[in-house]
Design a protein around this motif. Structure first.
Motif, PDB file in Angstrom:
ATOM      1  N   ALA A 112      18.968  42.707  31.366  1.00  0.00           N
ATOM      2  CA  ALA A 112      19.412  41.987  32.556  1.00  0.00           C
ATOM      3  C   ALA A 112      20.938  41.866  32.581  1.00  0.00           C
ATOM      4  O   ALA A 112      21.562  42.098  33.623  1.00  0.00           O
ATOM      5  CB  ALA A 112      18.765  40.612  32.615  1.00  0.00           C
TER       6      ALA A 112
ATOM      7  N   ARG B 145      20.983  40.814  41.306  1.00  0.00           N
ATOM      8  CA  ARG B 145      19.884  40.090  40.636  1.00  0.00           C
ATOM      9  C   ARG B 145      18.586  40.178  41.429  1.00  0.00           C
ATOM     10  O   ARG B 145      17.506  40.213  40.858  1.00  0.00           O
ATOM     11  CB  ARG B 145      20.303  38.619  40.412  1.00  0.00           C
TER      12      ARG B 145
ATOM     13  N   ILE C  82      12.116  39.842  36.077  1.00  0.00           N
ATOM     14  CA  ILE C  82      11.739  39.744  34.661  1.00  0.00           C
ATOM     15  C   ILE C  82      10.497  38.875  34.533  1.00  0.00           C
ATOM     16  O   ILE C  82      10.457  37.764  35.046  1.00  0.00           O
ATOM     17  CB  ILE C  82      12.881  39.139  33.833  1.00  0.00           C
TER      18      ILE C  82
ATOM     19  N   ILE D  44      10.274  44.165  32.680  1.00  0.00           N
ATOM     20  CA  ILE D  44      11.276  44.094  33.739  1.00  0.00           C
ATOM     21  C   ILE D  44      10.971  45.190  34.761  1.00  0.00           C
ATOM     22  O   ILE D  44      10.594  46.302  34.385  1.00  0.00           O
ATOM     23  CB  ILE D  44      12.711  44.226  33.181  1.00  0.00           C
TER      24      ILE D  44
END
Length: 66
Positions: free
Chosen positions: A19, A29, A34, A41
């Motif tokens: 991430a 984002r 996740i 992910i």
């Protein structure tokens, strides 16, 4: 056109590292999700970014990528 790639990892630290690297590469984002419960992910990206995203995912030792 967008494509989704899913990767699973052995631990949550790898998810955090992935991430962080995605964010550092200016992947928004809202383009990745996740799931810590199953250490997975999912990344939505344009076809043009596919290889770069796969390289990022593979750098962190996934158990599975598809």
């Amino acid at each position: 056109m967008y494509k989704t790639i899913t990767a699973k990892y052995k631990d949550k630290d790898a998810l955090t590292n992935v991430a962080d690297e995605l964010l550092n590469k200016d992947i928004p984002r809202e383009n990745f999700f996740i799931d810590e419960k199953i250490s997975q992910i999912k990344v939505m990206m344009p076809e043009s970014a596919k290889q770069e995203i796969i390289d990022i995912l593979n750098r962190h030792g996934p158990t599975e990528v598809h």
